[in-house]
Scaffold this motif. Structure first.
Motif, short mmCIF file in Angstrom:
data_model
loop_
_atom_site.label_atom_id
_atom_site.label_comp_id
_atom_site.label_asym_id
_atom_site.label_seq_id
_atom_site.Cartn_x
_atom_site.Cartn_y
_atom_site.Cartn_z
N LEU A 248 -33.23 50.80 27.80
CA LEU A 248 -34.64 50.52 28.03
C LEU A 248 -34.90 49.04 28.32
O LEU A 248 -35.70 48.70 29.20
CB LEU A 248 -35.46 50.97 26.81
N VAL A 249 -34.21 48.18 27.59
CA VAL A 249 -34.34 46.74 27.85
C VAL A 249 -33.87 46.42 29.26
O VAL A 249 -34.50 45.65 29.99
CB VAL A 249 -33.54 45.92 26.80
N SER A 250 -32.75 47.03 29.66
CA SER A 250 -32.20 46.79 30.99
C SER A 250 -33.15 47.29 32.07
O SER A 250 -33.37 46.61 33.08
CB SER A 250 -30.84 47.49 31.11
N GLN A 251 -33.73 48.47 31.87
CA GLN A 251 -34.67 49.03 32.86
C GLN A 251 -35.88 48.13 33.04
O GLN A 251 -36.43 48.03 34.15
CB GLN A 251 -35.11 50.42 32.42
N ASN A 252 -36.29 47.46 31.96
CA ASN A 252 -37.45 46.58 32.03
C ASN A 252 -37.08 45.14 32.36
O ASN A 252 -37.96 44.28 32.42
CB ASN A 252 -38.21 46.64 30.71
N ARG A 253 -35.78 44.89 32.53
CA ARG A 253 -35.26 43.58 32.92
C ARG A 253 -35.78 42.46 32.01
O ARG A 253 -36.29 41.43 32.45
CB ARG A 253 -35.62 43.28 34.39
N ILE A 254 -35.62 42.68 30.70
CA ILE A 254 -36.05 41.71 29.70
C ILE A 254 -34.80 41.06 29.09
O ILE A 254 -33.95 41.77 28.52
CB ILE A 254 -36.87 42.37 28.58
N PRO A 255 -34.66 39.75 29.16
CA PRO A 255 -33.56 39.09 28.43
C PRO A 255 -33.74 39.31 26.93
O PRO A 255 -34.84 39.12 26.40
CB PRO A 255 -33.73 37.61 28.79
N ALA A 256 -32.68 39.73 26.26
CA ALA A 256 -32.81 40.08 24.83
C ALA A 256 -31.58 39.63 24.05
O ALA A 256 -30.46 39.59 24.57
CB ALA A 256 -33.00 41.59 24.67
N ILE A 257 -31.83 39.30 22.79
CA ILE A 257 -30.74 39.00 21.85
C ILE A 257 -30.72 40.11 20.81
O ILE A 257 -31.78 40.54 20.33
CB ILE A 257 -30.91 37.60 21.21
N TYR A 258 -29.52 40.58 20.47
CA TYR A 258 -29.35 41.81 19.68
C TYR A 258 -28.68 41.54 18.33
O TYR A 258 -28.00 40.54 18.15
CB TYR A 258 -28.51 42.82 20.45
N PRO A 259 -28.83 42.51 17.40
CA PRO A 259 -28.22 42.37 16.07
C PRO A 259 -26.84 43.01 15.98
O PRO A 259 -26.62 43.95 15.22
CB PRO A 259 -29.23 43.09 15.17
N GLY A 260 -25.89 42.52 16.77
CA GLY A 260 -24.54 43.05 16.67
C GLY A 260 -23.85 43.18 18.01
O GLY A 260 -24.49 43.46 19.04
N ARG A 261 -22.54 42.98 18.00
CA ARG A 261 -21.76 42.99 19.24
C ARG A 261 -21.76 44.35 19.92
O ARG A 261 -21.54 44.45 21.13
CB ARG A 261 -20.34 42.54 18.96
N GLN A 262 -21.99 45.45 19.18
CA GLN A 262 -21.99 46.77 19.80
C GLN A 262 -23.04 46.89 20.90
O GLN A 262 -22.87 47.62 21.87
CB GLN A 262 -22.18 47.87 18.74
N PHE A 263 -24.15 46.15 20.76
CA PHE A 263 -25.18 46.16 21.79
C PHE A 263 -24.71 45.46 23.06
O PHE A 263 -25.03 45.88 24.17
CB PHE A 263 -26.46 45.50 21.26
N VAL A 264 -23.97 44.38 22.88
CA VAL A 264 -23.44 43.65 24.04
C VAL A 264 -22.36 44.48 24.73
O VAL A 264 -22.28 44.52 25.96
CB VAL A 264 -22.89 42.28 23.61
#
Length: 336
Positions: A248-264
């Protein structure tokens, strides 16, 4: 003393020694039971996410290094709530009924459920926010009761995540935090972000996501308010292992920082969070001390500080972002 008396004394000493040897030779049931005892480790977590196996594996390896071999001197009773917080109390009660020796609770909700289920069995909490704010312990230096563990340095972590995001997207002025307003850890995290926001030249708003069904409204709000960068709260790992929110973040093209390497690993831009393996090794130290007789209330709560930075350069390129060289140098992993 005559030779006769001396001989008598020697005979008494020998007789006493033989008697003592005979006593020691008789098996002591209590001693034998302790030496051959198999400890039951309760393991309670909300979601079997990609970070959870790493934590548990490090816990098992840490205990094995201290002589507790899985299936030999210890067995695990694991309970996963499949992302449903309301199931945690029931699962915690199951572990108590299984007569485990200690409960390892992953996250604040799991810790609270375990503490509600028992006031006597030792509980070690990992991956928690402020354990005093949430009511898990009375104080961190001497917790008292039956709970101890480790907590994230929430204010410091919030400030650092905001700093990193501003380094990546320096022009961003409208930020948002995606989290659960019902969780004290997310609330205190957002308050720290609010305090830091003015000096960072940004405004930040709390976008609520208590469950996956809230994502549609949450991302509609992000679009309507034209948010320029997003901080994803740790509670999101409790409703989504990583992939849906990243999509969803990618579809909305929003730069984001996440709580864990699994998201990256799933395609997120950047994460700055705790290393699950580090947490597992620290939990093993707590568990060993408790199994050896130390009361949880006498074990200070650990202030976790070993955060790691992970970056996905493919995602940065897709967002037309240039990753600062200083951040790339600090990263423990870079996906190219």
């Amino acid at each position: 003393m005559t030779w006769s008396a001396a001989g008598s004394s020697v005979r008494r000493l020998i007789a006493g020694a033989l008697a003592l040897a005979a006593v020691l030779a008789v098996p002591n049931p209590a001693r034998a039971q302790q030496a051959g005892r198999v400890y039951r480790i309760g393991y309670l977590t909300l979601w079997y996410s990609t970070s959870d196996p790493a934590l548990r594996l490090a816990l098992v390896e840490g205990l094995r290094a201290r002589g507790y071999r899985d299936g030999d001197r210890m067995v695990f009773e694991s309970r996963y709530a499949e992302g449903r917080i309301e199931r945690l109390p029931e699962l915690a009660t199951e572990l108590v009924q299984r007569h485990v020796d200690v409960i390892v609770a992953i996250s604040t909700p799991a810790g609270l459920a375990a503490r509600q289920a028992t006031s006597t069995l030792p509980i070690v909490v990992a991956g928690s926010g402020d354990m005093v704010d949430s009511g898990l312990v009375a104080n961190t230096a001497r917790p008292g009761g039956n709970v101890t563990g480790m907590q994230f340095l929430r204010p410091e972590l919030a400030v650092r995540q905001l700093e990193i995001l501003k380094q990546v997207v320096p022009e961003a002025a409208r930020l948002a935090f995606l989290g659960n307003p019902d969780l004290p850890s997310d609330v205190s995290f957002f308050r720290a972000l609010e305090r830091q926001a003015p000096s960072s030249g940004v405004t930040i708003r709390f976008i609520h996501a208590r469950a996956e069904v809230d994502y549609k409204i949450a991302f509609d709000t992000l679009r309507q308010t034209r948010v320029q960068a997003l901080i994803v709260g740790a509670s999101v790992t409790q409703i989504d292992p990583s992939r849906k929110v990243v999509r969803l973040v990618s579809q909305n093209r929003i730069p984001a920082i996440y709580p864990g390497r699994q998201f990256v690993e799933a395609g997120g831009l950047i994460s700055y969070f705790a290393n699950p393996a580090d947490q597992g090794r620290l939990v093993a130290l707590y568990v060993e001390k408790i199994l050896k007789g130390t009361r949880p209330g006498d074990l200070p709560v650990e202030q976790y500080a070993g955060y790691e930075l992970v970056i996905n350069l493919r995602t940065a390129k897709a967002l037309f972002l240039t990753m600062p060289a200083a951040l790339l140098h600090q990263a423990v992993d870079v996906f190219r």
